[in-house]
Design a protein around this motif. Sequence first.
Motif, PDB file in Angstrom:
ATOM      1  N   ALA A  41       1.384  -0.746  -7.522  1.00  0.00           N
ATOM      2  CA  ALA A  41       2.158  -1.011  -8.818  1.00  0.00           C
ATOM      3  C   ALA A  41       1.390  -1.199 -10.092  1.00  0.00           C
ATOM      4  N   PHE A  42       0.334  -1.932  -9.871  1.00  0.00           N
ATOM      5  CA  PHE A  42      -0.508  -2.207 -11.070  1.00  0.00           C
ATOM      6  C   PHE A  42      -1.322  -0.759 -11.375  1.00  0.00           C
ATOM      7  N   ASN A  43      -1.736  -0.010 -10.335  1.00  0.00           N
ATOM      8  CA  ASN A  43      -2.566   1.137 -10.556  1.00  0.00           C
ATOM      9  C   ASN A  43      -2.332   2.556 -10.727  1.00  0.00           C
ATOM     10  N   CYS A  44      -0.958   2.690 -10.352  1.00  0.00           N
ATOM     11  CA  CYS A  44      -0.445   4.026 -10.078  1.00  0.00           C
ATOM     12  C   CYS A  44       0.778   4.095 -11.206  1.00  0.00           C
ATOM     13  N   THR A  45       1.408   5.244 -11.185  1.00  0.00           N
ATOM     14  CA  THR A  45       2.696   5.603 -11.913  1.00  0.00           C
ATOM     15  C   THR A  45       3.831   5.101 -11.071  1.00  0.00           C
ATOM     16  N   LEU A  46       4.925   4.928 -11.702  1.00  0.00           N
ATOM     17  CA  LEU A  46       6.086   4.282 -10.957  1.00  0.00           C
ATOM     18  C   LEU A  46       6.746   5.227  -9.848  1.00  0.00           C
ATOM     19  N   ALA A  47       6.520   6.421 -10.295  1.00  0.00           N
ATOM     20  CA  ALA A  47       6.912   7.417  -9.478  1.00  0.00           C
ATOM     21  C   ALA A  47       6.128   7.529  -8.099  1.00  0.00           C
ATOM     22  N   GLU A  48       4.775   7.123  -8.220  1.00  0.00           N
ATOM     23  CA  GLU A  48       3.664   7.179  -6.999  1.00  0.00           C
ATOM     24  C   GLU A  48       3.948   5.895  -6.189  1.00  0.00           C
ATOM     25  N   ALA A  49       4.103   4.797  -6.961  1.00  0.00           N
ATOM     26  CA  ALA A  49       4.264   3.515  -6.301  1.00  0.00           C
ATOM     27  C   ALA A  49       5.685   3.351  -5.613  1.00  0.00           C
ATOM     28  N   SER A  50       6.753   3.919  -6.258  1.00  0.00           N
ATOM     29  CA  SER A  50       8.050   3.327  -5.888  1.00  0.00           C
ATOM     30  C   SER A  50       8.521   3.741  -4.367  1.00  0.00           C
ATOM     31  N   ALA A  68       6.132  -7.040  -1.275  1.00  0.00           N
ATOM     32  CA  ALA A  68       6.898  -5.891  -1.706  1.00  0.00           C
ATOM     33  C   ALA A  68       7.665  -5.918  -2.897  1.00  0.00           C
ATOM     34  N   TYR A  69       8.343  -7.104  -2.813  1.00  0.00           N
ATOM     35  CA  TYR A  69       9.543  -7.357  -3.800  1.00  0.00           C
ATOM     36  C   TYR A  69       8.850  -7.900  -5.136  1.00  0.00           C
ATOM     37  N   THR A  70       7.417  -8.450  -4.832  1.00  0.00           N
ATOM     38  CA  THR A  70       6.679  -8.954  -5.955  1.00  0.00           C
ATOM     39  C   THR A  70       6.279  -7.655  -6.695  1.00  0.00           C
ATOM     40  N   ALA A  71       5.889  -6.691  -5.917  1.00  0.00           N
ATOM     41  CA  ALA A  71       5.399  -5.406  -6.641  1.00  0.00           C
ATOM     42  C   ALA A  71       6.426  -4.583  -7.263  1.00  0.00           C
ATOM     43  N   ALA A  72       7.750  -4.785  -6.817  1.00  0.00           N
ATOM     44  CA  ALA A  72       8.814  -4.199  -7.814  1.00  0.00           C
ATOM     45  C   ALA A  72       9.098  -5.035  -8.936  1.00  0.00           C
ATOM     46  N   GLY A  73       8.948  -6.296  -8.757  1.00  0.00           N
ATOM     47  CA  GLY A  73       8.898  -7.158 -10.103  1.00  0.00           C
ATOM     48  C   GLY A  73       7.789  -6.830 -11.154  1.00  0.00           C
ATOM     49  N   HIS A  74       6.504  -6.541 -10.712  1.00  0.00           N
ATOM     50  CA  HIS A  74       5.403  -6.079 -11.149  1.00  0.00           C
ATOM     51  C   HIS A  74       5.632  -4.736 -11.985  1.00  0.00           C
ATOM     52  N   ALA A  75       6.306  -3.718 -11.193  1.00  0.00           N
ATOM     53  CA  ALA A  75       6.546  -2.634 -11.660  1.00  0.00           C
ATOM     54  C   ALA A  75       7.422  -2.622 -12.851  1.00  0.00           C
ATOM     55  N   ALA A  76       8.402  -3.490 -12.754  1.00  0.00           N
ATOM     56  CA  ALA A  76       9.462  -3.520 -13.784  1.00  0.00           C
ATOM     57  C   ALA A  76       8.827  -4.026 -15.215  1.00  0.00           C
ATOM     58  N   ARG A  77       8.047  -5.061 -14.903  1.00  0.00           N
ATOM     59  CA  ARG A  77       7.079  -5.531 -16.036  1.00  0.00           C
ATOM     60  C   ARG A  77       6.064  -4.594 -16.741  1.00  0.00           C
ATOM     61  N   LEU A  78       5.382  -3.754 -15.836  1.00  0.00           N
ATOM     62  CA  LEU A  78       4.525  -2.852 -16.536  1.00  0.00           C
ATOM     63  C   LEU A  78       5.008  -1.511 -17.056  1.00  0.00           C
ATOM     64  N   ASN A  79       6.309  -1.187 -16.603  1.00  0.00           N
ATOM     65  CA  ASN A  79       6.880   0.073 -16.840  1.00  0.00           C
ATOM     66  C   ASN A  79       8.111  -0.235 -17.687  1.00  0.00           C
ATOM     67  N   GLY A  80       8.879  -1.219 -17.708  1.00  0.00           N
ATOM     68  CA  GLY A  80       9.904  -1.277 -18.526  1.00  0.00           C
ATOM     69  C   GLY A  80      11.102  -0.697 -17.827  1.00  0.00           C
ATOM     70  N   GLU A  81      10.961  -0.509 -16.491  1.00  0.00           N
ATOM     71  CA  GLU A  81      12.111   0.395 -16.065  1.00  0.00           C
ATOM     72  C   GLU A  81      11.756   0.651 -14.488  1.00  0.00           C
ATOM     73  N   LEU A  82      12.713   0.673 -13.464  1.00  0.00           N
ATOM     74  CA  LEU A  82      12.516   1.007 -12.446  1.00  0.00           C
ATOM     75  C   LEU A  82      13.152   2.316 -11.939  1.00  0.00           C
ATOM     76  N   THR A  83      12.776   2.635 -10.618  1.00  0.00           N
ATOM     77  CA  THR A  83      13.587   3.921 -10.090  1.00  0.00           C
ATOM     78  C   THR A  83      14.978   3.511  -9.538  1.00  0.00           C
ATOM     79  N   PRO A  84      15.852   4.427  -9.535  1.00  0.00           N
ATOM     80  CA  PRO A  84      17.160   4.248  -8.860  1.00  0.00           C
ATOM     81  C   PRO A  84      17.027   3.548  -7.633  1.00  0.00           C
ATOM     82  N   GLU A  85      16.049   4.024  -6.693  1.00  0.00           N
ATOM     83  CA  GLU A  85      16.069   3.322  -5.320  1.00  0.00           C
ATOM     84  C   GLU A  85      15.634   2.153  -5.427  1.00  0.00           C
ATOM     85  N   LEU A  86      14.684   1.707  -6.188  1.00  0.00           N
ATOM     86  CA  LEU A  86      14.195   0.293  -6.441  1.00  0.00           C
ATOM     87  C   LEU A  86      15.440  -0.658  -6.977  1.00  0.00           C
ATOM     88  N   TYR A  87      16.221  -0.013  -8.056  1.00  0.00           N
ATOM     89  CA  TYR A  87      17.160  -0.812  -8.382  1.00  0.00           C
ATOM     90  C   TYR A  87      18.382  -1.104  -7.263  1.00  0.00           C
TER      91      TYR A  87
END
Length: 157
Positions: A41-50, A68-87
């Motif tokens: 989540a920190f080091n890859c694109t959202l598409a790669e990490a999701s 893993a849920y923490t990773a989803a939270g970090h992905a939201a923080r870093l990208n300002g969005e999530l993938t439909p699957e993570l939502y």
Amino acid sequence: MTATWNWESGEGLLGIDDPADWDAAYERGEARIGTAAIGLAFNCTLAEASPRILKAMRSADRGQRGFAYTAAGHAARLNGELTPELYAALRAEGHRGFAATAVDDTLTFVPFRELPPWFKWRLVASRVEDKLEVWRLHLTYAAEDLRKALRGRRRSG
């Protein structure tokens, strides 16, 4: 760069930046897959990490699922969005347990207009709950102050 990942102790896994390393570790059944998902989540694109975060959310290890849920939270923080699957995964878990902080992070860092309907509803409900709690506390403090004043009046009168 695989040599820097210590799957036994977890050391260095927050720096993992190659989804192929994560995939290989997942196939080997490594234990710290959720920790490494945070690194992705920190080091890859959202598409790669999701997709990898989603796999880690299904880990048999409770602690790694939490990461893993923490990773989803970090992905939201870093990208300002999530993938439909993570939502969908956060929605399925609800605003409790493992997902509580990740949902809060999503509500905080994803613009309201970008949120799926359940998250919009959750944000409004959360604000209403907060306001009701503030009012409850004000009433509790007022009642306590009144009780103290009446008790002091009886003693002095």
